[in-house]
Design an enzyme around this catalytic site. Structure first.
Site, PDB file in Angstrom:
ATOM      1  N   GLU A   1       0.343 -11.777  -2.668  1.00 31.15           N
ATOM      2  CA  GLU A   1      -1.116 -11.939  -2.539  1.00 31.15           C
ATOM      3  C   GLU A   1      -1.839 -11.640  -3.852  1.00 31.15           C
ATOM      4  O   GLU A   1      -3.021 -11.927  -3.978  1.00 31.15           O
ATOM      5  CB  GLU A   1      -1.639 -11.039  -1.403  1.00 31.15           C
ATOM      6  CG  GLU A   1      -1.792  -9.557  -1.729  1.00 31.15           C
ATOM      7  CD  GLU A   1      -0.474  -8.785  -1.825  1.00 31.15           C
ATOM      8  OE1 GLU A   1       0.604  -9.405  -1.751  1.00 31.15           O
ATOM      9  OE2 GLU A   1      -0.544  -7.553  -1.999  1.00 31.15           O
TER      10      GLU A   1
ATOM     11  N   HIS B   1       4.334  -8.462  -4.354  1.00 34.66           N
ATOM     12  CA  HIS B   1       2.982  -8.693  -3.818  1.00 34.66           C
ATOM     13  C   HIS B   1       2.561 -10.145  -4.014  1.00 34.66           C
ATOM     14  O   HIS B   1       1.852 -10.448  -4.977  1.00 34.66           O
ATOM     15  CB  HIS B   1       1.982  -7.805  -4.564  1.00 34.66           C
ATOM     16  CG  HIS B   1       1.981  -6.379  -4.125  1.00 34.66           C
ATOM     17  ND1 HIS B   1       1.095  -5.869  -3.205  1.00 34.66           N
ATOM     18  CD2 HIS B   1       2.760  -5.345  -4.483  1.00 34.66           C
ATOM     19  CE1 HIS B   1       1.322  -4.591  -3.019  1.00 34.66           C
ATOM     20  NE2 HIS B   1       2.330  -4.246  -3.791  1.00 34.66           N
TER      21      HIS B   1
ATOM     22  N   ARG C   1       5.505  -0.007  -7.792  1.00 37.61           N
ATOM     23  CA  ARG C   1       6.255   1.100  -7.152  1.00 37.61           C
ATOM     24  C   ARG C   1       7.024   0.550  -5.948  1.00 37.61           C
ATOM     25  O   ARG C   1       6.970   1.071  -4.835  1.00 37.61           O
ATOM     26  CB  ARG C   1       5.298   2.228  -6.735  1.00 37.61           C
ATOM     27  CG  ARG C   1       4.592   2.853  -7.929  1.00 37.61           C
ATOM     28  CD  ARG C   1       3.769   4.088  -7.555  1.00 37.61           C
ATOM     29  NE  ARG C   1       4.625   5.141  -7.072  1.00 37.61           N
ATOM     30  CZ  ARG C   1       4.499   5.743  -5.890  1.00 37.61           C
ATOM     31  NH1 ARG C   1       3.555   5.393  -5.055  1.00 37.61           N
ATOM     32  NH2 ARG C   1       5.309   6.709  -5.541  1.00 37.61           N
TER      33      ARG C   1
ATOM     34  N   GLY D   1       0.861  -1.177   0.000  1.00 38.15           N
ATOM     35  CA  GLY D   1       0.000   0.000   0.000  1.00 38.15           C
ATOM     36  C   GLY D   1       0.891   1.218   0.000  1.00 38.15           C
ATOM     37  O   GLY D   1       1.837   1.289  -0.773  1.00 38.15           O
TER      38      GLY D   1
ATOM     39  N   SER E   1       3.310   3.192   2.545  1.00 31.39           N
ATOM     40  CA  SER E   1       3.906   3.060   3.882  1.00 31.39           C
ATOM     41  C   SER E   1       3.755   4.335   4.719  1.00 31.39           C
ATOM     42  O   SER E   1       3.576   4.261   5.936  1.00 31.39           O
ATOM     43  CB  SER E   1       5.378   2.680   3.764  1.00 31.39           C
ATOM     44  OG  SER E   1       6.074   3.629   2.975  1.00 31.39           O
TER      45      SER E   1
ATOM     46  N   CYS F   1       6.026  -5.382   0.410  1.00 35.22           N
ATOM     47  CA  CYS F   1       6.106  -4.065  -0.211  1.00 35.22           C
ATOM     48  C   CYS F   1       6.072  -2.931   0.817  1.00 35.22           C
ATOM     49  O   CYS F   1       7.043  -2.754   1.539  1.00 35.22           O
ATOM     50  CB  CYS F   1       5.027  -3.950  -1.276  1.00 35.22           C
ATOM     51  SG  CYS F   1       5.480  -2.770  -2.540  1.00 35.22           S
TER      52      CYS F   1
HETATM   53  N1  GLN Z   1       5.653   2.915  -2.920  1.00 39.48           N
HETATM   54  C1  GLN Z   1       4.988   2.460  -1.733  1.00 39.48           C
HETATM   55  C2  GLN Z   1       5.589   3.041  -0.478  1.00 39.48           C
HETATM   56  O1  GLN Z   1       6.595   3.662  -0.526  1.00 39.48           O
HETATM   57  C3  GLN Z   1       4.998   0.939  -1.659  1.00 39.48           C
HETATM   58  C4  GLN Z   1       4.271   0.371  -2.837  1.00 39.48           C
HETATM   59  C5  GLN Z   1       3.514  -0.891  -2.553  1.00 39.48           C
HETATM   60  O2  GLN Z   1       3.271  -1.289  -1.417  1.00 39.48           O
HETATM   61  N2  GLN Z   1       3.067  -1.503  -3.621  1.00 39.48           N
HETATM   62  O3  GLN Z   1       5.036   2.869   0.559  1.00 39.48           O
END
Ligand code: GLN
Length: 187
Positions: A171, A169, A134, A47, A49, A79
């Site tokens: 999941e 990911h 990302r 998500g 962070s 992630c």
């Molecule tokens: N770019 C997000 C972050 O810095 C992490 C991306 C993800 O969880 N898919 O939190």
């Protein structure tokens, strides 16, 4: 056996579905009172962070979760979750739990490669699908941290004691390998 999924932001439902498919009892952590229920392991989903870290503190869950992870609660972090666990972030000053002795770079693949799919070896599992969005990667690990996967010469999976952290990911793909590895750690 019951697994708690941090459900304040991000891809928590997908983790819950995977766990249910594997026949595991699941609960959500949405507010402080949820911590009163018992659970044997924790998933920190992907998500954003920054948002997750802020909500964890605002909702009053941060300190207790940090202490429990430190004390050995098994965690699977994916992630953004990996970013929450990292002891150091190379391009951000804001450290969150800081329980995993690695240095993580956020949004590390740059704009062009921001999101991609690949299939690579994961130690102890074999070749698995990996969806990176990302994504962060791991730039440095402590001596006691085991490297479990590497993509494009960058570390994307590690284990340190009770903590598994991955950049991708698991999941979002049907392969249950990572979740099964985590559940074996709980057993
Ligand atoms: N770019 C997000 C972050 O810095 C992490 C991306 C993800 O969880 N898919 O939190």
């Amino acid at each position: 056996m019951r697994v708690a999924v941090l459900a304040v932001q991000g891809a928590f439902l997908e983790h819950e579905n995977m766990l249910k498919k594997l026949g595991v009892s699941v609960m959500e952590l949405r507010r402080k009172q949820d911590l009163e229920q018992s659970f044997d392991g924790l998933i920190l989903p992907g998500g954003e962070s920054t948002v997750q870290g802020k909500l964890l503190r605002e909702l009053g869950m941060y300190q207790e979760l940090k202490e429990r992870i430190h004390a050995g609660l098994p965690v699977l972090a994916t992630c953004a979750g990996l970013i929450l666990l990292a002891e150091e972030l190379s391009n951000d000053e804001k450290v969150h739990f800081g329980t995993l002795p690695v240095t993580v770079r956020r949004n590390a693949y740059g704009r062009q490669l921001g999101s991609f799919y690949t299939e690579e070896e994961f130690k102890g599992i074999g070749k698995i699908p990996m969806t990176l969005i990302r994504a962060p990667y791991i730039e440095k690990v402590s001596e006691e941290t085991e490297v479990l996967a590497v993509v494009k010469e960058k570390i994307v999976g590690v284990r340190y004691c009770n903590q598994i952290g991955v950049s991708f990911h698991p999941e979002l793909n049907a392969h249950p390998g990572i979740h099964k590895m985590f559940l074996e750690m709980l057993a």
